[in-house]
Design a protein around this motif. Structure first.
Motif, PDB file in Angstrom:
ATOM      1  N   VAL A  43     -13.425  -4.026   6.119  1.00 43.23           N
ATOM      2  CA  VAL A  43     -13.861  -5.245   7.104  1.00 43.23           C
ATOM      3  C   VAL A  43     -15.155  -4.608   7.373  1.00 43.23           C
ATOM      4  O   VAL A  43     -16.327  -5.708   7.554  1.00 43.23           O
ATOM      5  CB  VAL A  43     -12.817  -5.259   8.459  1.00 43.23           C
ATOM      6  CG1 VAL A  43     -13.400  -6.025   9.520  1.00 43.23           C
ATOM      7  CG2 VAL A  43     -11.536  -5.917   7.806  1.00 43.23           C
ATOM      8  N   SER A  44     -15.636  -3.685   7.993  1.00 40.99           N
ATOM      9  CA  SER A  44     -16.730  -3.280   8.731  1.00 40.99           C
ATOM     10  C   SER A  44     -17.831  -2.706   7.722  1.00 40.99           C
ATOM     11  O   SER A  44     -18.838  -2.957   7.838  1.00 40.99           O
ATOM     12  CB  SER A  44     -16.652  -2.580  10.034  1.00 40.99           C
ATOM     13  OG  SER A  44     -15.879  -3.076  10.902  1.00 40.99           O
ATOM     14  N   TRP A  46     -13.797 -10.936  11.567  1.00 35.94           N
ATOM     15  CA  TRP A  46     -12.385 -10.505  11.367  1.00 35.94           C
ATOM     16  C   TRP A  46     -11.944  -9.968  12.781  1.00 35.94           C
ATOM     17  O   TRP A  46     -10.965 -10.233  13.016  1.00 35.94           O
ATOM     18  CB  TRP A  46     -12.074  -9.470  10.423  1.00 35.94           C
ATOM     19  CG  TRP A  46     -12.073 -10.162   8.960  1.00 35.94           C
ATOM     20  CD1 TRP A  46     -13.039 -10.264   7.939  1.00 35.94           C
ATOM     21  CD2 TRP A  46     -10.889 -10.808   8.449  1.00 35.94           C
ATOM     22  NE1 TRP A  46     -12.699 -10.699   6.785  1.00 35.94           N
ATOM     23  CE2 TRP A  46     -11.398 -11.078   7.129  1.00 35.94           C
ATOM     24  CE3 TRP A  46      -9.569 -10.961   8.998  1.00 35.94           C
ATOM     25  CZ2 TRP A  46     -10.477 -11.808   6.093  1.00 35.94           C
ATOM     26  CZ3 TRP A  46      -8.814 -11.413   8.004  1.00 35.94           C
ATOM     27  CH2 TRP A  46      -9.082 -11.890   6.893  1.00 35.94           C
ATOM     28  N   GLY A  47     -13.117  -9.237  13.407  1.00 36.51           N
ATOM     29  CA  GLY A  47     -12.833  -8.782  14.646  1.00 36.51           C
ATOM     30  C   GLY A  47     -12.319  -9.766  15.728  1.00 36.51           C
ATOM     31  O   GLY A  47     -11.386  -9.638  16.554  1.00 36.51           O
ATOM     32  N   SER A  95     -16.200  -5.627  18.926  1.00 37.17           N
ATOM     33  CA  SER A  95     -17.406  -4.468  19.170  1.00 37.17           C
ATOM     34  C   SER A  95     -16.884  -3.108  18.529  1.00 37.17           C
ATOM     35  O   SER A  95     -18.070  -2.412  18.098  1.00 37.17           O
ATOM     36  CB  SER A  95     -17.228  -4.055  20.798  1.00 37.17           C
ATOM     37  OG  SER A  95     -15.807  -3.777  21.058  1.00 37.17           O
ATOM     38  N   ILE A  96     -15.496  -3.025  18.106  1.00 36.35           N
ATOM     39  CA  ILE A  96     -15.461  -1.602  17.501  1.00 36.35           C
ATOM     40  C   ILE A  96     -16.018  -1.892  16.046  1.00 36.35           C
ATOM     41  O   ILE A  96     -16.429  -1.003  15.447  1.00 36.35           O
ATOM     42  CB  ILE A  96     -14.036  -1.626  17.556  1.00 36.35           C
ATOM     43  CG1 ILE A  96     -13.460  -0.949  18.899  1.00 36.35           C
ATOM     44  CG2 ILE A  96     -13.515  -0.277  16.457  1.00 36.35           C
ATOM     45  CD1 ILE A  96     -11.880  -0.862  18.806  1.00 36.35           C
ATOM     46  N   GLY A  97     -15.708  -3.048  15.271  1.00 41.07           N
ATOM     47  CA  GLY A  97     -16.226  -3.642  14.119  1.00 41.07           C
ATOM     48  C   GLY A  97     -17.719  -3.253  14.242  1.00 41.07           C
ATOM     49  O   GLY A  97     -18.342  -3.009  12.989  1.00 41.07           O
ATOM     50  N   MET A  98     -18.570  -3.888  14.987  1.00 39.21           N
ATOM     51  CA  MET A  98     -19.928  -3.651  15.134  1.00 39.21           C
ATOM     52  C   MET A  98     -20.326  -2.411  14.909  1.00 39.21           C
ATOM     53  O   MET A  98     -21.279  -1.701  14.364  1.00 39.21           O
ATOM     54  CB  MET A  98     -20.532  -4.405  16.401  1.00 39.21           C
ATOM     55  CG  MET A  98     -20.520  -5.761  16.337  1.00 39.21           C
ATOM     56  SD  MET A  98     -21.687  -6.388  14.933  1.00 39.21           S
ATOM     57  CE  MET A  98     -23.083  -6.127  15.839  1.00 39.21           C
ATOM     58  N   THR A  99     -19.490  -1.362  15.780  1.00 41.54           N
ATOM     59  CA  THR A  99     -19.860   0.093  15.826  1.00 41.54           C
ATOM     60  C   THR A  99     -19.686   0.715  14.425  1.00 41.54           C
ATOM     61  O   THR A  99     -20.563   1.662  13.845  1.00 41.54           O
ATOM     62  CB  THR A  99     -18.994   0.816  17.012  1.00 41.54           C
ATOM     63  OG1 THR A  99     -19.294   0.326  17.981  1.00 41.54           O
ATOM     64  CG2 THR A  99     -19.133   2.309  16.892  1.00 41.54           C
ATOM     65  N   PHE A 100     -18.585   0.385  13.888  1.00 40.80           N
ATOM     66  CA  PHE A 100     -18.313   1.003  12.386  1.00 40.80           C
ATOM     67  C   PHE A 100     -19.357   0.377  11.647  1.00 40.80           C
ATOM     68  O   PHE A 100     -20.034   1.200  10.505  1.00 40.80           O
ATOM     69  CB  PHE A 100     -16.954   0.502  12.047  1.00 40.80           C
ATOM     70  CG  PHE A 100     -15.741   1.263  12.295  1.00 40.80           C
ATOM     71  CD1 PHE A 100     -15.627   2.744  11.540  1.00 40.80           C
ATOM     72  CD2 PHE A 100     -14.845   0.861  13.034  1.00 40.80           C
ATOM     73  CE1 PHE A 100     -14.665   3.523  12.385  1.00 40.80           C
ATOM     74  CE2 PHE A 100     -13.894   1.752  13.628  1.00 40.80           C
ATOM     75  CZ  PHE A 100     -13.870   3.059  13.003  1.00 40.80           C
ATOM     76  N   ALA A 101     -19.775  -0.883  11.431  1.00 40.75           N
ATOM     77  CA  ALA A 101     -20.993  -1.396  10.549  1.00 40.75           C
ATOM     78  C   ALA A 101     -22.173  -0.610  10.931  1.00 40.75           C
ATOM     79  O   ALA A 101     -22.899  -0.333   9.795  1.00 40.75           O
ATOM     80  CB  ALA A 101     -20.792  -2.936  10.842  1.00 40.75           C
ATOM     81  N   THR A 102     -22.444  -0.427  12.093  1.00 38.82           N
ATOM     82  CA  THR A 102     -23.932   0.275  12.446  1.00 38.82           C
ATOM     83  C   THR A 102     -23.845   1.509  11.774  1.00 38.82           C
ATOM     84  O   THR A 102     -24.759   2.236  11.229  1.00 38.82           O
ATOM     85  CB  THR A 102     -24.089   0.197  13.863  1.00 38.82           C
ATOM     86  OG1 THR A 102     -24.113  -1.178  14.312  1.00 38.82           O
ATOM     87  CG2 THR A 102     -25.609   0.620  14.305  1.00 38.82           C
TER      88      THR A 102
END
Length: 398
Positions: free
Chosen positions: A131-132, A143-144, A158-165
């Motif tokens: 997903v991320s 998806w988040g 916000s967790i997804g943004m952290t993983f993506a970054t």
């Protein structure tokens, strides 16, 4: 705090200068082919994150020009492609389509197993999976929000943004070294002649000799890719076919250059290559300075473990599956480097990894055809389909 386009471009150039300077001074970075945009861009984005943390204000860069630079770069990729190279790249692309699906499955399996072992919601495993990572920031947000609304998973976006970054950073740091290691270990070399600009060297200065007519021809062809590509993009959108704008420009470039060759009209490819290099470097600079590093402030514990394991998984898959299946040649090494960057972060990171390799070891047109096509739309379609199928399983329903 809004940063306008001219200032954004100026900061991106400064970041590139810093990256080139540091990479030349730090042999480790040069040896392992860390992209200069990653080196300088992370420093600038770290400074921006510090300013945001101390002032409480968000720094937003105007990235409209960045999107145009991406179209310009892929126009030059298309204009540099010949039918022979496209036919060779077709087999590699077919192989990579299957491997991309395998990567998505392994990413979700890894994330889910770690989340369950830690006693967390298995949905966190999907967020820390394809997903991320393969999906990137846009997919992570989409998806988040769905996980928050329909599965009551708090802070999923916000967790997804952290993983993506984190994936963007890790993809840029791992892809280049793995690609360089494969090249050195197997004593690989580019089979394509480098298209060098005629130049005069005097001391530490290099003066390039460029004919104005050749430059004008290159600008005209790129402009045609923009204009005709935009028209085709609009028509396709009207009939419900959604493709990235840079893909239509690249396809137009392929059609133009091979059409001119069919009529025995020779085009000097060196100014086109120069325009492509300039567009790519500015695009990467803008992308890296705008990384939202503050989102990583919570990247500890479970998130850190997941990211390390995901990096190990994609590296092992690349070294022991991707590289051998592609033929263990120079193009395979470049594509492998791009695959890691794309799989952990995004297509631009994969391109940055390949650019760092080709600048040092020689060109690989096949890599610049395969990775963009793979990352442009196929992996997003496959990712969305796979995640939807996984959500129907009982393990994610509770």
């Amino acid at each position: 705090m809004d940063i306008n386009t001219p200032v954004t471009m100026a900061i991106a150039i400064i970041a590139l200068w810093i990256g080139f300077h540091i990479n030349r001074r730090v042999s480790l970075l040069q040896t392992y082919n860390i992209p200069p945009a990653v080196t300088g861009g992370l420093l600038i984005s770290s400074l921006v994150a510090t300013i945001e943390a101390t002032t409480g204000r968000d720094v937003r860069f105007d990235l409209h020009l960045r999107d145009l630079l991406l179209i310009s770069f892929f126009s030059t990729v298309g204009l540099s492609a010949r039918l022979r190279q496209m036919l060779e790249g077709g087999k590699a692309l077919a192989i990579m389509l299957g491997l991309a699906v395998a990567l998505l499955i392994f990413q979700n399996l890894t994330g889910t197993l770690i989340a369950m072992a830690a006693g967390e919601n298995p949905l966190l495993g999907l967020i820390g999976g394809s997903v991320s990572l393969a999906g990137g920031h846009g997919t992570a947000i989409t998806w988040g929000q769905l996980f928050e609304e329909h599965f009551s998973l708090a802070n999923a976006s916000s967790i997804g943004m952290t993983f993506a970054t984190a994936g963007l950073i890790m993809g840029g740091l791992i892809g280049g070294p793995v690609g360089a290691w494969l090249i050195r270990r197997n004593n690989l070399h580019s089979s394509e002649p480098a298209s060098e600009m005629q130049h005069i060297e005097s001391g530490n200065k290099v003066t390039y000799i460029i004919e104005l007519n050749s430059v004008l021809t290159a600008v005209l062809l790129i402009a045609l890719c923009f204009a005709l590509g935009a028209s085709i993009y609009g028509w396709l959108s009207g009939v419900g076919i959604r493709l990235p704008a840079f893909l239509t420009a690249m396809f137009l470039g392929i059609a133009l250059t091979n059409g001119l060759e069919l009529f025995n009209i020779e085009i000097d490819n060196r100014p086109i290559q120069l325009a492509g290099d300039l567009s790519l470097q500015l695009f990467l600079g803008m992308s890296l300075i705008s990384l939202p590093l503050l989102s990583l402030q919570g990247a500890f514990g479970l998130i850190s473990v997941v990211m390390v394991m995901q990096a190990i998984v994609v590296t092992l898959l690349t070294v022991f599956v991707v590289f051998p299946l592609l033929g263990r040649d120079y193009d395979a090494a470049c594509i492998s480097s791009g695959f890691i960057g794309m799989g952990l972060g995004a297509t631009p990171i994969g391109i940055a990894n390949m650019n760092a390799l080709t600048n040092r070891f020689g060109p690989s047109h096949k890599a610049y055809l395969v990775i963009p096509l793979l990352g442009a739309f196929f992996i997003d379609i496959a990712n969305a389909t796979l995640v939807q199928l996984l959500l129907s399983l009982g393990i994610f329903q509770g």
